[in-house]
Design an enzyme around this catalytic site. Structure first.
Site, PDB file in Angstrom:
ATOM      1  N   HIS A 182       0.870  -1.186   0.000  1.00  0.00           N
ATOM      2  CA  HIS A 182       0.000   0.000   0.000  1.00  0.00           C
ATOM      3  C   HIS A 182       0.900   1.227   0.000  1.00  0.00           C
ATOM      4  CE1 HIS A 182      -3.487  -2.517   1.100  1.00  0.00           C
ATOM      5  NE2 HIS A 182      -2.595  -3.221   1.769  1.00  0.00           N
ATOM      6  N   GLU A 230      -7.334 -12.419   6.247  1.00  0.00           N
ATOM      7  CA  GLU A 230      -6.296 -11.860   7.119  1.00  0.00           C
ATOM      8  C   GLU A 230      -6.845 -11.942   8.547  1.00  0.00           C
ATOM      9  OE1 GLU A 230      -5.644  -7.647   6.756  1.00  0.00           O
ATOM     10  OE2 GLU A 230      -3.755  -7.691   7.873  1.00  0.00           O
TER      11      GLU A 230
END
Ligand code: ZN
EC number: 3.5.4.2
Length: 330
Positions: free
Chosen positions: A11, A192
């Site tokens: 990211h 996740e």
């Protein structure tokens, strides 16, 4: 010499180092609620995904202009290149910026100033992946895709990130269908903190080609079998998992077992400024702590290029794969 690798889970907003945050804050007249870089670095300690996300969004206030995004991307690319990254498929979160009043064009064009010259300046080829924030509405995701339409020549695919639990993939069925119709590649964070069912749903409902994280697939043997059979790449982020307490310690990470099971794993840095390391640091950590052999490390690097969206440049992919095979470990 670092092993040549592709980074597929990164990211760009998560590469903001405290020093650059203060530099951009000064440039833009933004006051950060931290005395100095040491105090800010101290704040880079999290209990879980949500406490990380709170700081992550707070710091985005320093990103205002095309030049800010260009500087952010160049700082990442230089660090990544120094750790052996040869190709980077970079996530960005337009909604985190448009919600602050920025135009999506400022973000894309700013990033592109760095990415468009990255092969020449850093020796790193790049792709850009637009991520939807899953804790925002499905309508907001559709509006974001619509706003991105003038920039699709810069954007390879779409992804889905931010707080996972309570925001299942199915919520974003419509925007993924629209993205597919525009010819965009599809990935999504799943498994996740969320359950293995989210991974199955990302594959079946969103049509994703890679699963970001996917760690919790290990809880569902039938799902593991499917991921192995279909060679679905997983973009794992070991140091991120430790910092966000997805695993207790790095020694507990299931990566070796996942490789033994035949899963197509890759190793990535996620938000490296916040999670204690860039791509090469993650490789070093799993090598040191999990005892991966050189051939396992080579497999991870090979997987990263095989899983990358380089279908539009197979010659480049072949060159990278040859670099992986030619690498000699110290
Ligand atoms: Zn991520």
């Amino acid at each position: 010499m670092f092993l040549p690798k592709a980074e597929l889970h990164l990211h760009i907003e998560g590469t903001l180092e405290p020093e650059l945050a203060f530099e951009l804050a000064a440039r833009n007249g933004v006051t950060l609620p931290y005395a100095d870089t040491d105090a800010l670095r101290e704040a880079y300690r999290f209990e879980d995904l949500q406490s990380f996300l709170n700081l992550y969004y707070e710091l985005m206030a320093v990103l205002r202009t095309e030049r800010d995004f260009e500087d952010l991307a160049n700082a990442y690319l230089a660090r990544a290149a120094a750790q052996g990254v040869r190709h980077a498929e970079i996530f960005f979160d337009p909604q985190a910026h448009t919600s602050r009043g920025l135009d999506i064009g400022t973000v894309v064009e700013g990033l592109w100033r760095a990415l468009g010259n990255s092969e020449a300046n850093h020796g790193v080829s790049t792709r850009l992946i637009l991520c939807f924030l899953r804790d925002e509405s499905a309508e907001s995701a559709l509006a974001t895709l619509d706003a991105a339409k003038p920039y699709l020549d810069r954007i390879t695919g779409v992804g889905l990130d931010s707080a996972e639990v309570g925001h299942p993939p199915v919520k974003f069925r419509a925007v993924y269908e629209a993205a597919a119709a525009l010819g965009l590649r599809r990935v999504a964070h799943a498994g996740e903190e969320g359950p293995p069912e989210y991974i199955t749903e990302a594959l079946d409902v969103l049509g994703v080609e890679r699963v970001d994280h996917g760690l919790r697939c290990v809880e569902d043997p039938a799902l593991v079998e499917r991921l192995v059979r279909d060679r679905v790449p997983l973009t794992l982020c070991p140091l991120s998992n430790v910092r966000l307490r997805t695993v207790d310690t790095l020694a507990d990470h299931p990566l070796p077992a996942m490789l033994d099971a035949g899963l197509m794993c890759t190793v990535n840095s996620d938000d490296p400024a916040y999670f204690g390391g860039y791509a090469g640091d993650n490789f070093d950590a799993v090598r040191a702590t999990l005892g991966l052999t050189d051939e396992r490390l080579r497999e991870l690097a090979r997987n990263s290029f095989l899983a990358s969206f380089l279908e539009d440049d197979e010659e480049l992919r072949a060159r990278y794969l040859a670099e992986v095979e030619a690498h000699t470990f110290r």
